[in-house]
Design an enzyme around this catalytic site. Structure first.
Site, PDB file in Angstrom:
ATOM      1  N   SER A 262       1.063  -1.092   0.017  1.00 50.92           N
ATOM      2  CA  SER A 262       0.152   0.158   0.216  1.00 50.92           C
ATOM      3  C   SER A 262       0.892   1.309  -0.068  1.00 50.92           C
ATOM      4  CB  SER A 262      -0.924   0.007   1.350  1.00 50.92           C
ATOM      5  OG  SER A 262      -0.221   0.315   2.375  1.00 50.92           O
ATOM      6  N   LYS A 263       0.053   2.312  -0.168  1.00 51.64           N
ATOM      7  CA  LYS A 263       1.085   3.506  -0.215  1.00 51.64           C
ATOM      8  C   LYS A 263       1.460   3.852   1.075  1.00 51.64           C
ATOM      9  CE  LYS A 263      -1.032   7.735  -0.129  1.00 51.64           C
ATOM     10  NZ  LYS A 263      -0.125   8.663   0.727  1.00 51.64           N
ATOM     11  N   ARG A 264       0.772   3.399   1.982  1.00 54.18           N
ATOM     12  CA  ARG A 264       1.552   3.426   3.725  1.00 54.18           C
ATOM     13  C   ARG A 264       2.668   2.802   3.736  1.00 54.18           C
ATOM     14  NH1 ARG A 264      -2.452   1.490   6.886  1.00 54.18           N
ATOM     15  NH2 ARG A 264      -3.946   1.712   5.045  1.00 54.18           N
ATOM     16  N   GLY A 266       4.843   2.457   1.658  1.00 58.65           N
ATOM     17  CA  GLY A 266       6.061   3.273   0.892  1.00 58.65           C
ATOM     18  C   GLY A 266       6.439   4.092   2.063  1.00 58.65           C
ATOM     19  N   ASP A 267       5.447   5.079   2.596  1.00 63.73           N
ATOM     20  CA  ASP A 267       5.500   6.259   3.473  1.00 63.73           C
ATOM     21  C   ASP A 267       6.415   5.600   4.636  1.00 63.73           C
ATOM     22  OD1 ASP A 267       4.177   7.616   1.749  1.00 63.73           O
ATOM     23  OD2 ASP A 267       2.372   7.700   3.084  1.00 63.73           O
TER      24      ASP A 267
END
Ligand code: GLU
Length: 509
Positions: A262-264, A266-267
């Protein structure tokens, strides 16, 4: 029969935000399959859910596909003969099919208001509108024909829902997974047409895939649960013979393999998950993309292609042309593919090495421009010769500055700690003399400088290492960079002499 159809595939994103790398991989696999088969790659914007529409997302999708080099043959910006290419613009075409389904008893009017449905959800936390409870809700199955007609007449808002069979098996042959079977009793009665007259994804995807003569559907595994609804719609609308072949692509997993990337993630782990930078117009939040992080499109595409596919050999580096040539559905794996950012960086490094200097030049010039005053323009040939020296060391194009800034400007600091403790008058004398010798040197290249410098060291009685490292620090500022004589050769005689004179006082006492 359908395998003999002219191949037409579609990438059908909803314009709801930046493109996750999983989305780009779906686009890529569609593209590779189409091009391998001599077919067409179509972009259809699935924007029927107007509440989720995000301005700028469509343009982002276009730019992203262009950046990857997988430009669609037909799209909202390049209409073929199967338009429109935005679902919202096809709105008038859907209602007739919803009505057909109702007439045949495969769908029904549902008059339940949003409040009524909310109430149901409060009473039954796992509420699903399905064969189990549809007779108790307000729809054309539970109401009499007269009551239904009266409601329609009065203009009562309604949705149209599919009437899922109570207990049947629906199966299909997935190109990746083989035979897949679903029990209809586990599937709810999905809305097909919304109260505003817009179709939902389920109805629109079937109507459009048929209207656009789509032959194969490559889409993410997350759509597999919707497949029975789509298969039944193809059948109920009498189009079963024309149904495309399905291929549900494996998920891209978190680096540890635990669940979908998920994008999270990556963060949290410090890597991009979107293809390009995305700024959420509502929140203003910015998400960094692979492009802006310094990835070459060739590397990004190559990395994505091998997330869930291989050609059966050890080969890892593929050009887009090779991928088109070698792509085969049989070699797409069923299992999810773990995302490995370090490996992505390796792909980028390899692609920088493989790219010609001429291809890299504009990107490198851009990096230089970002660091030097506006009026300074560096000659292309000089940039290329420096690029040759540092190319192997670049993971990202931006690394060029870290590796090569000293070719364009004097060091602004020196690693004096590396030389000072062992500095002495003899070394000062050596460098003062060599500066004079250099100044008198007419020919200036690495092949001449190296033996000359080394011979002078031998003559001085000092050790090579004792003087080479300080010489490097004088030119570069630190203990890094390519061959020091190459550096000296490229800097030019006057600059080398100047840098020696500039650094010497900093090394003494
Ligand atoms: N609109 C869907 C999405 O956003 C497309 C799914 C499909 O390809 O059928 O992913």
């Amino acid at each position: 029969m359908s395998s003999q159809k002219h191949v037409r595939v579609r990438f059908a994103p909803s314009p709801t935000g930046g493109l996750h790398l999983g989305g780009v991989r779906t686009a890529l696999f569609n593209y590779l399959f189409a091009k391998n088969q001599g077919g067409d790659f179509i972009l259809r914007i699935e924007d029927t859910d107007q509440t989720r529409f995000v301005p700028g997302a469509e343009e982002y999708i276009k730019e992203c596909l262009d950046w990857c080099g997988i430009t669609p043959d037909e799209s909202p910006w390049k209409e073929g003969s199967f338009g429109p290419y935005r679902q919202s613009e096809r709105k008038p075409s859907y209602r007739q099919f919803a009505e057909q389904l109702i007439a045949k008893g495969y769908a029904y009017y549902a008059f339940d208001t949003a409040e009524e449905l909310d109430q149901q959800r409060q009473i039954h936390p796992n509420f699903r509108y399905s064969h189990e409870n549809r007779k108790t809700l307000r729809n054309s199955l539970s109401l009499s024909a007269e009551e239904t007609a009266a409601l329609l007449q009065a203009g009562a808002p309604y949705t149209v829902r599919i009437k899922m069979p109570e207990d049947e098996l629906v199966s299909f042959e997935d190109l990746i997974r083989g035979r897949v079977t679903f029990e209809t009793k586990l599937v709810d009665d999905k809305v097909l047409l919304k109260a505003d007259g817009m179709p939902t994804y389920h109805l629109a995807v079937v109507v459009d895939d048929r209207a656009m003569e789509i032959s194969h559907v490559f889409r993410g595994e997350e759509w597999l649960p919707s497949a029975p609804v789509h298969i039944l719609l193809w059948e109920y609308l009498g189009w079963k013979e024309e149904m495309p072949q399905w291929a549900h692509l494996p998920l891209i997993l978190k680096p540890d393999g635990n669940g979908k990337l998920s994008k999270r993630d990556g963060d949290r782990l410090g890597f991009p998950v979107y293809a390009m930078n995305w700024k959420d117009p509502k929140t203003g939040d910015e998400t960094v993309g692979f492009r802006e992080r310094g990835f070459l499109p060739e590397a990004f595409v190559n990395m994505l292609a091998v997330l869930g596919w291989n050609d059966g050999s050890e080969q890892e580096i593929f050009t887009l042309a090779e991928l088109i040539d070698k792509f085969s559905v049989e070699r797409i794996s069923k299992a999810g593919a773990k995302f490995d950012f370090e490996k992505s960086k390796w792909f980028n490094q390899e692609w920088i090495k493989l790219s010609s200097n001429v291809e890299l030049l504009p990107k490198i010039q851009h990096v230089i421009e970002e660091h030097l005053p506006e009026n300074v323009k560096i000659d292309d040939n000089f940039v290329i010769s420096i690029l040759e020296l540092v190319k192997e060391r670049l993971i990202y194009i931006e690394d060029f500055w870290e590796q090569a800034s000293f070719f364009f400007q004097k060091p602004n600091q020196y690693d004096v700690d590396a030389v000072k403790p062992k500095w002495n008058a003899e070394k000062t004398a050596f460098f003062e003399q060599i500066a004079l010798d250099f100044a008198n040197q007419s020919e200036w290249n690495a092949e001449i400088l190296e033996p000359m410098f080394k011979a002078k060291i031998s003559a001085s009685g000092m050790k090579i290492g004792e003087l080479m490292m300080p010489f490097r620090i004088m030119l570069v500022g630190g203990k890094f960079g390519p061959d020091v004589f190459q550096i000296a050769a490229h800097l030019g005689k006057d600059e080398v002499v100047e840098r020696i004179q500039l650094a010497l006082p900093k090394f003494e006492g």
